[in-house]
Design an enzyme around this catalytic site. Structure first.
Site, PDB file in Angstrom:
ATOM      1  N   PRO A 151      37.797  24.897 -55.246  1.00 38.96           N
ATOM      2  CA  PRO A 151      38.684  23.930 -54.588  1.00 38.96           C
ATOM      3  C   PRO A 151      39.752  24.589 -53.716  1.00 38.96           C
ATOM      4  O   PRO A 151      40.271  23.953 -52.808  1.00 38.96           O
ATOM      5  CB  PRO A 151      39.340  23.180 -55.757  1.00 38.96           C
ATOM      6  CG  PRO A 151      38.432  23.383 -56.904  1.00 38.96           C
ATOM      7  CD  PRO A 151      37.790  24.720 -56.700  1.00 38.96           C
ATOM      8  N   GLU A 185      35.282  25.611 -65.835  1.00 36.26           N
ATOM      9  CA  GLU A 185      36.569  26.223 -65.508  1.00 36.26           C
ATOM     10  C   GLU A 185      36.443  27.421 -64.570  1.00 36.26           C
ATOM     11  O   GLU A 185      37.411  28.106 -64.300  1.00 36.26           O
ATOM     12  CB  GLU A 185      37.318  26.629 -66.782  1.00 36.26           C
ATOM     13  CG  GLU A 185      37.873  25.463 -67.552  1.00 36.26           C
ATOM     14  CD  GLU A 185      38.883  24.638 -66.751  1.00 36.26           C
ATOM     15  OE1 GLU A 185      39.741  25.218 -66.052  1.00 36.26           O
ATOM     16  OE2 GLU A 185      38.801  23.394 -66.826  1.00 36.26           O
ATOM     17  N   ARG A 193      19.326  24.965 -41.225  1.00 35.96           N
ATOM     18  CA  ARG A 193      19.058  24.126 -40.053  1.00 35.96           C
ATOM     19  C   ARG A 193      19.346  24.856 -38.749  1.00 35.96           C
ATOM     20  O   ARG A 193      18.808  24.502 -37.708  1.00 35.96           O
ATOM     21  CB  ARG A 193      19.927  22.860 -40.093  1.00 35.96           C
ATOM     22  CG  ARG A 193      19.623  21.962 -41.244  1.00 35.96           C
ATOM     23  CD  ARG A 193      20.451  20.682 -41.198  1.00 35.96           C
ATOM     24  NE  ARG A 193      19.808  19.733 -40.305  1.00 35.96           N
ATOM     25  CZ  ARG A 193      20.191  19.480 -39.058  1.00 35.96           C
ATOM     26  NH1 ARG A 193      21.240  20.073 -38.560  1.00 35.96           N
ATOM     27  NH2 ARG A 193      19.539  18.614 -38.316  1.00 35.96           N
ATOM     28  N   ASP A 246      23.826  17.221 -33.212  1.00 32.41           N
ATOM     29  CA  ASP A 246      24.322  16.741 -34.496  1.00 32.41           C
ATOM     30  C   ASP A 246      25.828  16.482 -34.452  1.00 32.41           C
ATOM     31  O   ASP A 246      26.554  17.068 -33.648  1.00 32.41           O
ATOM     32  CB  ASP A 246      24.054  17.771 -35.598  1.00 32.41           C
ATOM     33  CG  ASP A 246      22.592  17.910 -35.948  1.00 32.41           C
ATOM     34  OD1 ASP A 246      21.805  17.011 -35.613  1.00 32.41           O
ATOM     35  OD2 ASP A 246      22.236  18.939 -36.551  1.00 32.41           O
TER      36      ASP A 246
END
Length: 170
Positions: free
Chosen positions: A11, A38, A76, A91
């Site tokens: 995060p 964790e 891709r 895209d």
């Protein structure tokens, strides 16, 4: 050459956005570290991890899903993966579209359940088709991701025709 970069999905990492995907697509590769619950011991992070990436402002149970997302996005961009090597340039988020979202796409039949393919797409007039697509990109981006539209505006990536299209209700 030297040791491979080690990416940890976390995060606190840099947001995984198109320029990051392009960077890793052009690289020689990396080791993907996927913590669970964790996470991973901080000593390992401090001594081995060279990059941290995040999918967004939420927490998952492990790094496997972000790793798969990175792998798919990087794949891709590799030659031979898509049927048309240049198709990824159209895209969403791609600099070729000025960072805007992509427009709707239509296939056959020309009418499905009473809904027709928009007339400009059937016209065969390439400039009309491209203007319709651009107007759709602008409208969708304005509605769904105004932050991307503002970034394009600040970067000077919007034309006078774009500004005119945005003034009228698309």
């Amino acid at each position: 050459g030297g040791p491979a970069p080690v990416i940890l999905f976390s995060p606190i990492g840099e947001a995984l956005r198109h320029p990051v995907v392009e960077h890793w697509s052009d690289s020689e590769g990396a080791v993907l570290a996927c913590g669970r619950y964790e996470g991973i011991d901080q000593r390992f992070i401090d001594s081995r991890v060279t990059h941290q990436l995040s999918l967004g402002d939420f927490v998952l149970s492990g790094g496997e899903i972000p790793a798969m997302a990175l792998l798919d996005a990087v794949a891709r961009l590799q030659p031979g993966v898509l049927g048309d090597q240049g198709s990824h340039a159209q895209d969403s988020f791609n600099p070729a579209l000025d960072g805007l979202l992509d427009c709707p796409h239509y296939t056959r039949p020309e009418s499905w359940r009473g809904q027709a393919v928009p007339a400009p797409l059937l016209s065969g007039h390439h400039l009309q088709i491209e203007r319709w697509r651009r107007d759709q990109r602008l409208a969708i981006t304005r509605e769904r991701r105004p932050d991307l539209l503002e970034a394009a505006r600040v970067a000077g990536r919007l034309s006078a025709a774009d500004a005119k299209a945005l003034k009228k209700k698309l």
